[in-house]
Design an enzyme around this catalytic site. Sequence first.
Site, mmCIF file in Angstrom:
data_model
loop_
_atom_site.group_PDB
_atom_site.id
_atom_site.type_symbol
_atom_site.label_atom_id
_atom_site.label_comp_id
_atom_site.label_asym_id
_atom_site.label_seq_id
_atom_site.Cartn_x
_atom_site.Cartn_y
_atom_site.Cartn_z
ATOM 1 N N ASP A 90 36.692 7.812 61.116
ATOM 2 C CA ASP A 90 35.823 8.394 61.403
ATOM 3 C C ASP A 90 34.271 8.385 61.823
ATOM 4 O O ASP A 90 34.698 6.976 62.680
ATOM 5 C CB ASP A 90 34.932 8.808 59.397
ATOM 6 C CG ASP A 90 36.219 9.270 58.500
ATOM 7 O OD1 ASP A 90 36.839 9.796 58.307
ATOM 8 O OD2 ASP A 90 35.427 9.441 57.762
ATOM 9 N N ASP A 127 32.316 13.281 57.964
ATOM 10 C CA ASP A 127 32.935 13.109 56.807
ATOM 11 C C ASP A 127 31.803 13.099 55.747
ATOM 12 O O ASP A 127 31.505 12.209 56.490
ATOM 13 C CB ASP A 127 34.599 12.366 56.628
ATOM 14 C CG ASP A 127 35.712 13.088 57.172
ATOM 15 O OD1 ASP A 127 35.408 14.414 57.483
ATOM 16 O OD2 ASP A 127 36.555 12.464 56.709
ATOM 17 N N ASP A 152 40.858 9.735 62.253
ATOM 18 C CA ASP A 152 41.142 10.726 61.029
ATOM 19 C C ASP A 152 39.374 12.266 61.000
ATOM 20 O O ASP A 152 40.065 12.653 62.692
ATOM 21 C CB ASP A 152 40.501 10.192 59.739
ATOM 22 C CG ASP A 152 40.234 10.136 58.425
ATOM 23 O OD1 ASP A 152 40.766 11.653 57.957
ATOM 24 O OD2 ASP A 152 40.165 9.903 57.357
ATOM 25 N N ARG A 208 40.077 21.931 59.619
ATOM 26 C CA ARG A 208 39.007 21.288 58.402
ATOM 27 C C ARG A 208 37.536 21.546 60.055
ATOM 28 O O ARG A 208 37.103 20.682 59.988
ATOM 29 C CB ARG A 208 39.029 20.135 58.162
ATOM 30 C CG ARG A 208 40.224 19.609 57.262
ATOM 31 C CD ARG A 208 39.904 18.462 57.199
ATOM 32 N NE ARG A 208 41.274 17.551 56.070
ATOM 33 C CZ ARG A 208 41.430 16.604 55.626
ATOM 34 N NH1 ARG A 208 40.505 14.968 55.972
ATOM 35 N NH2 ARG A 208 42.776 16.450 54.695
#
Length: 517
Positions: free
Chosen positions: A166, A199, A195, A248
């Site tokens: 991340d 997040d 990734d 996302r």
Amino acid sequence: MKRRGKRVLGIGGAATVAVAAVATAAVVNLQGASEATAAEPSGATGFAAQNGGTTGGAGGKTVRATTGTQIHQALCGRAANSTPIIIEVAGTITIGNTAKVSGSCNTAAGVIELKDISNVTLIGVGSTGVFDQIGIHVRNSKNIILQNLHVKNVKKSNGATSNGGDAIGLESSVSNVWADHLTLEASGGESEGYDGLFDMKSGVKYVTLSYSVLKNSGRGGLVGSSDSDTGNGPVTYHHNYYQNIESRTPLLRAATAHIYNNYYEKLGSSGINPRNGGKALVQNNYFKDSQNVLGTYYTDLKGTWQASGNVLDNVKWTGEGTHAGAGMTSNGTVTVPYTTKLDAGASIPSIVKSTAGHGTGMKTSDGGTTAPNPGTTTPAPGTTTPAPGTTTPAPAPGGTNLSIGAGADGSSKASGSSYGNVIDGNTSTYWQPSGNTGDISVKWSSAKTVGSIVIKEASGSKVTSWKLIDETSGKTISTGTNSGVKTFTPISTKKLTFEVVSATGTTRITEFETYAK
């Protein structure tokens, strides 16, 4: 546009910076001196401004760092892990120059670790403040500002790894984080070792991501790592530029998000994805060359969205998931505990591209008019989206159309038309007065609270002046010069009359919709 911050010189010309209206503090250079200063944060917005607010290191000492190790030293060298501090990042941070440091806190090598701490601002200086292949991990911390930073090419596999892949990861009992004017980028998706870019999981609350660029990644970011991770949010996303992202943007599991004035370009598979009870208030965003930009995808656990003022520019919808669709139709009501100013959806590409990201001078938009009560965006499927630079119509109100099931009458009607045609939910039928002007009413057997109306006209009809009359009180409560949406202070009434004062062409009203707000 406005620009945050100012440059101030301290005694002897040493660079100084003031944060959040706190007295200027001298900069401590851990390595080298410089006249450049970091821009001045002007205050958190959105949900980061709730729950007591997010001030970061305001009031604390300002320290400059050019390596990751120096950032760790600044964090752990404080008298306590809650002592306010502003860390100016004036170099390129890498895994190689980031070592573990202990003291009032504890860090880890190869990742910028903000763990078990509070009251910290991490801010880049000018076009420096670059994190190359190294992520920023915030854990068990609160009151954190991350600003004017560039984090790129963080991997979880296929090379040097950091922060689980991340770019920025917030995890485990984190609250009040303001991430602003960041550039977060990858160079591919999960198969290439990357990734998420931003997040949040395991109890992350009261976060705002603003004026940031997220690009070239398979995953923009999530709130909640699994269907059992339901204790996250609320989050605000505004004036961000999502470019070339597969999905996302964000994914919301059981979390509430306010998503406004963002620019989405080239979303490959899906965009805003509230699921498993997730809720999204989606206002005045611009979506371009993308697909499935709003809905519940890849699960049967549905979410809720309420949309208004959004612009769709070459957006496609595939068979996957439950879509908002071409009309961006809301499927519920989502509220936020604050008001804000919204830029018009059509102006978002130019505004966001000139303000968002690292090294852009911390510019912001002054916003448009105060946000109305959230409603649904209801352009009929197949209608043309306004071109950039045109005025976006007022968003249609949300909730139940109170006219459906009500009664109707009027001053007159032309042959072939009917009063009831304005309350039947069918835009192919209409009421036409016997002349060019007249009035049409919606009436109920018991009083209804009404705070907005929508007047729809048939092709060729053009109302140029009208009045809205509350027949219960006899008062004129609103006037206008064109049809469409009109909001007003809610009233309790048994009958509303729309009086056409003047018109060009033949007046034909297809629908007289009424809403509580």
